[in-house]
Design an enzyme around this catalytic site. Structure first.
Site, PDB file in Angstrom:
ATOM      1  N   CYS A  81     -11.246  44.091 -33.939  1.00 43.98           N
ATOM      2  CA  CYS A  81      -9.885  43.649 -34.216  1.00 43.98           C
ATOM      3  C   CYS A  81      -9.773  42.141 -34.449  1.00 43.98           C
ATOM      4  CB  CYS A  81      -9.059  44.053 -32.992  1.00 43.98           C
ATOM      5  SG  CYS A  81      -7.340  43.710 -33.092  1.00 43.98           S
TER       6      CYS A  81
ATOM      7  N   CYS B 241      -1.082  37.885 -33.037  1.00 43.84           N
ATOM      8  CA  CYS B 241      -0.355  38.610 -31.990  1.00 43.84           C
ATOM      9  C   CYS B 241       0.092  37.596 -30.959  1.00 43.84           C
ATOM     10  CB  CYS B 241      -1.266  39.664 -31.338  1.00 43.84           C
ATOM     11  SG  CYS B 241      -0.415  40.679 -30.102  1.00 43.84           S
TER      12      CYS B 241
ATOM     13  N   CYS C 284      -9.164  39.937 -26.449  1.00 40.78           N
ATOM     14  CA  CYS C 284      -8.842  40.310 -27.825  1.00 40.78           C
ATOM     15  C   CYS C 284      -8.879  39.102 -28.739  1.00 40.78           C
ATOM     16  CB  CYS C 284      -7.464  40.958 -27.888  1.00 40.78           C
ATOM     17  SG  CYS C 284      -6.937  41.343 -29.568  1.00 40.78           S
TER      18      CYS C 284
ATOM     19  N   CYS D 281      -4.003  38.787 -24.992  1.00 38.48           N
ATOM     20  CA  CYS D 281      -4.907  39.491 -24.074  1.00 38.48           C
ATOM     21  C   CYS D 281      -6.259  38.764 -24.126  1.00 38.48           C
ATOM     22  CB  CYS D 281      -5.078  40.950 -24.494  1.00 38.48           C
ATOM     23  SG  CYS D 281      -3.523  41.847 -24.524  1.00 38.48           S
TER      24      CYS D 281
ATOM     25  N   GLU E  25      -5.824  42.773 -41.623  1.00 42.55           N
ATOM     26  CA  GLU E  25      -6.941  43.691 -41.846  1.00 42.55           C
ATOM     27  C   GLU E  25      -6.522  45.142 -41.758  1.00 42.55           C
ATOM     28  OE1 GLU E  25      -9.869  40.790 -39.308  1.00 42.55           O
ATOM     29  OE2 GLU E  25      -9.233  42.702 -38.500  1.00 42.55           O
TER      30      GLU E  25
ATOM     31  N   CYS F 217      -6.788  52.491 -39.892  1.00 43.43           N
ATOM     32  CA  CYS F 217      -6.250  51.666 -38.815  1.00 43.43           C
ATOM     33  C   CYS F 217      -5.460  50.516 -39.434  1.00 43.43           C
ATOM     34  CB  CYS F 217      -7.413  51.136 -37.974  1.00 43.43           C
ATOM     35  SG  CYS F 217      -6.903  49.995 -36.682  1.00 43.43           S
TER      36      CYS F 217
HETATM   37  N1  SAH Z   1      -1.479  45.561 -29.696  1.00 42.31           N
HETATM   38  C1  SAH Z   1      -1.737  46.938 -29.575  1.00 42.31           C
HETATM   39  C2  SAH Z   1      -2.476  47.525 -30.759  1.00 42.31           C
HETATM   40  C3  SAH Z   1      -3.591  46.690 -31.339  1.00 42.31           C
HETATM   41  S1  SAH Z   1      -5.013  46.380 -30.324  1.00 42.31           S
HETATM   42  C4  SAH Z   1      -2.497  47.213 -28.300  1.00 42.31           C
HETATM   43  O1  SAH Z   1      -2.945  46.265 -27.667  1.00 42.31           O
HETATM   44  O2  SAH Z   1      -2.611  48.380 -27.943  1.00 42.31           O
HETATM   45  C5  SAH Z   1      -5.924  47.892 -30.530  1.00 42.31           C
HETATM   46  C6  SAH Z   1      -6.966  48.135 -29.445  1.00 42.31           C
HETATM   47  O3  SAH Z   1      -8.112  47.315 -29.647  1.00 42.31           O
HETATM   48  C7  SAH Z   1      -6.427  47.862 -28.054  1.00 42.31           C
HETATM   49  O4  SAH Z   1      -6.696  48.920 -27.179  1.00 42.31           O
HETATM   50  C8  SAH Z   1      -7.201  46.633 -27.710  1.00 42.31           C
HETATM   51  O5  SAH Z   1      -7.255  46.510 -26.341  1.00 42.31           O
HETATM   52  C9  SAH Z   1      -8.536  46.869 -28.390  1.00 42.31           C
HETATM   53  N2  SAH Z   1      -9.373  45.669 -28.459  1.00 42.31           N
HETATM   54  C10 SAH Z   1      -8.963  44.395 -28.637  1.00 42.31           C
HETATM   55  N3  SAH Z   1     -10.021  43.547 -28.573  1.00 42.31           N
HETATM   56  C11 SAH Z   1     -11.121  44.284 -28.343  1.00 42.31           C
HETATM   57  C12 SAH Z   1     -12.526  43.985 -28.172  1.00 42.31           C
HETATM   58  N4  SAH Z   1     -12.986  42.742 -28.227  1.00 42.31           N
HETATM   59  N5  SAH Z   1     -13.385  45.011 -27.939  1.00 42.31           N
HETATM   60  C13 SAH Z   1     -12.926  46.283 -27.913  1.00 42.31           C
HETATM   61  N6  SAH Z   1     -11.639  46.622 -28.074  1.00 42.31           N
HETATM   62  C14 SAH Z   1     -10.730  45.645 -28.288  1.00 42.31           C
HETATM   63 FE1  SF4 Z   2      -2.175  41.756 -29.135  1.00 45.87          FE
HETATM   64 FE2  SF4 Z   2      -4.795  42.107 -29.036  1.00 45.87          FE
HETATM   65 FE3  SF4 Z   2      -3.357  42.323 -26.811  1.00 45.87          FE
HETATM   66 FE4  SF4 Z   2      -3.169  44.240 -28.711  1.00 45.87          FE
HETATM   67  S1  SF4 Z   2      -5.003  43.740 -27.501  1.00 45.87           S
HETATM   68  S2  SF4 Z   2      -1.483  43.240 -27.580  1.00 45.87           S
HETATM   69  S3  SF4 Z   2      -3.419  42.952 -30.550  1.00 45.87           S
HETATM   70  S4  SF4 Z   2      -3.630  40.430 -28.035  1.00 45.87           S
END
Ligand code: SAH
Ligand code: SF4
Length: 374
Positions: free
Chosen positions: A346, A116, A123, A120, A94, A109
């Protein structure tokens, strides 16, 4: 490779020159191609008028200038725009354009991986099983698709463009795919091509400590760190990478990030999860943790997705958290989830597309219709 033709997008300047050398062409040919591909956005060799007709034909025999395919193109009510892109192997990722609220410009973005590996807990991307790195062509190609969509070729001299910034915050962990990300961003920063300055590019990492210095040295882009917790106990629980690179090491790497200064602060992203990390005590601990660092914050109320274990905090709690940081002199805007109606969180659109396909396949099977692959 597409039908045996090699894509010229995604090669560094040096690699493009080397590629031209393999077909007996001088380095100036690479310079001409660079201009057509990255300043003019041209994809058709026949339209590259400074190149002779014979040469155009030779190039077309061996090469293509190709973007990822746009599978879906969605504009949200709040003007956020999202593209679901399909790559040659059928994988999808995306790209989102997020306009500034008050200005006629904004950031694209971009994603760096399909899925990934980091899982997390909050996420959605981390729940996707299939993971691969995107190539440099697939990464810079995302920005080029956005420029196509807004007709921003050729690169304007005056900087008067709508797609003014790049944030590397889409699917994937960019510092786990650093070579391709670096090549793609170097192409995007090149002044004779796409021309987005390093000051207008922000790379977000979950905290891959050993790669942070290199990122600053080689690219000099702005750094955003997904912090999300102020103790190892909570961060271990919501971000497994913290077990490998705990908070103290992460904060040290931030202090040593090349180029960070008061004029170029490190952004700490902080997802707010109800009852997990959203208290006033957390906010005060956060101030203590980053003390002395040139920092600013982005507070992101958790964007809930089906099946997630967390909840969005009360707006009151978010406001109180933000006030504590702001009273201490930091910028701490609350980033409302944008483009909710087009699943701009995301990783959501890709999952939705996979779900649709799965239910289509189920319906087909129920009706006795074979799927596309037989
Ligand atoms: N992997 C990298 C970049 C991609 S994630 C990282 O983790 O920084 C980009 C941002 O989106 C990160 O700060 C992540 O924590 C946030 N994000 C992921 N899932 C989310 C959600 N459900 N609600 C709000 N922000 C989210
Ligand atoms: Fe990967 Fe999502 Fe964690 Fe970023 S926030 S490192 S995209 S699992």
């Amino acid at each position: 490779m597409t039908n045996g033709l090699k894509n010229l997008i995604g090669l560094s300047r040096a690699d493009l020159a080397a590629e031209m050398a393999t077909i007996g062409e001088k380095p100036f040919r690479a310079k001409q191609l660079w201009h057509w591909m990255y300043n003019r956005g041209e994809t058709d060799f026949a339209a590259m008028t400074s190149i002779s007709k014979t040469m155009q034909a030779r190039l077309a025999e061996q090469y293509v200038v190709r973007r990822p395919r746009v599978e879906r193109d969605l504009v949200s009510e709040d003007t956020t725009r999202k593209w679901l892109l399909k790559f040659d192997d059928g994988n999808e990722a995306e790209t989102v354009f997020i306009p500034d609220m008050d200005e006629d410009r904004g950031a694209v973005c971009i994603s760096t991986q399909v899925g990934c590996t980091l899982t997390c807990r909050f996420c959605h991307t981390g729940t996707q099983l299939l993971v691969r790195n995107l190539s440099a062509a697939e990464i810079v190609g995302q920005f080029m698709v956005a420029r196509d969509a807004y007709g921003e070729w050729p690169t304007p001299d005056d900087g008067g463009r709508r797609l003014s910034n790049i944030v590397v915050m889409g699917m994937g962990e960019p510092l786990y795919n650093f070579d391709n990300v670096a090549t793609a961003l170097e192409i995007a920063m090149d002044g004779e091509g796409i021309g987005i300055s390093r000051r207008r590019i922000t790379l977000s990492t979950s905290g891959v400590v050993p790669m942070m210095k290199l990122c600053g040295e080689r690219l000099g882009v702005n750094l955003a760190v997904s912090l999300h917790a102020v103790t190892d106990e909570i961060r271990d629980r919501i971000m497994p990478i913290n077990k490998k690179y705990p908070l103290a090491e992460l904060i040290r790497a931030c202090r040593e990030y090349p180029g960070a200064s008061n004029a170029r602060r490190i952004t700490f992203e902080y997802i707010m999860l109800k009852g997990v990390n959203d208290s006033a005590a957390d906010a005060r601990a956060l101030l203590k943790l980053i003390k002395g660092l040139p920092a600013k914050f982005n507070l992101i109320p958790f964007n809930a997705w089906p099946g997630s274990e967390f909840e969005t905090p009360e707006p009151r709690a978010v406001k109180a958290f933000s006030d504590i940081l702001q009273d201490a002199g930091y910028s701490a805007p609350i980033r409302m989830p944008r483009g909710r109606d087009i699943l701009a969180a995301c990783g959501q659109l890709r999952s939705e597309s996979q779900r649709e396909r799965a239910s289509l396949a189920k319906a087909r099977a129920a009706a006795g219709i074979p799927d596309e692959h037989g």
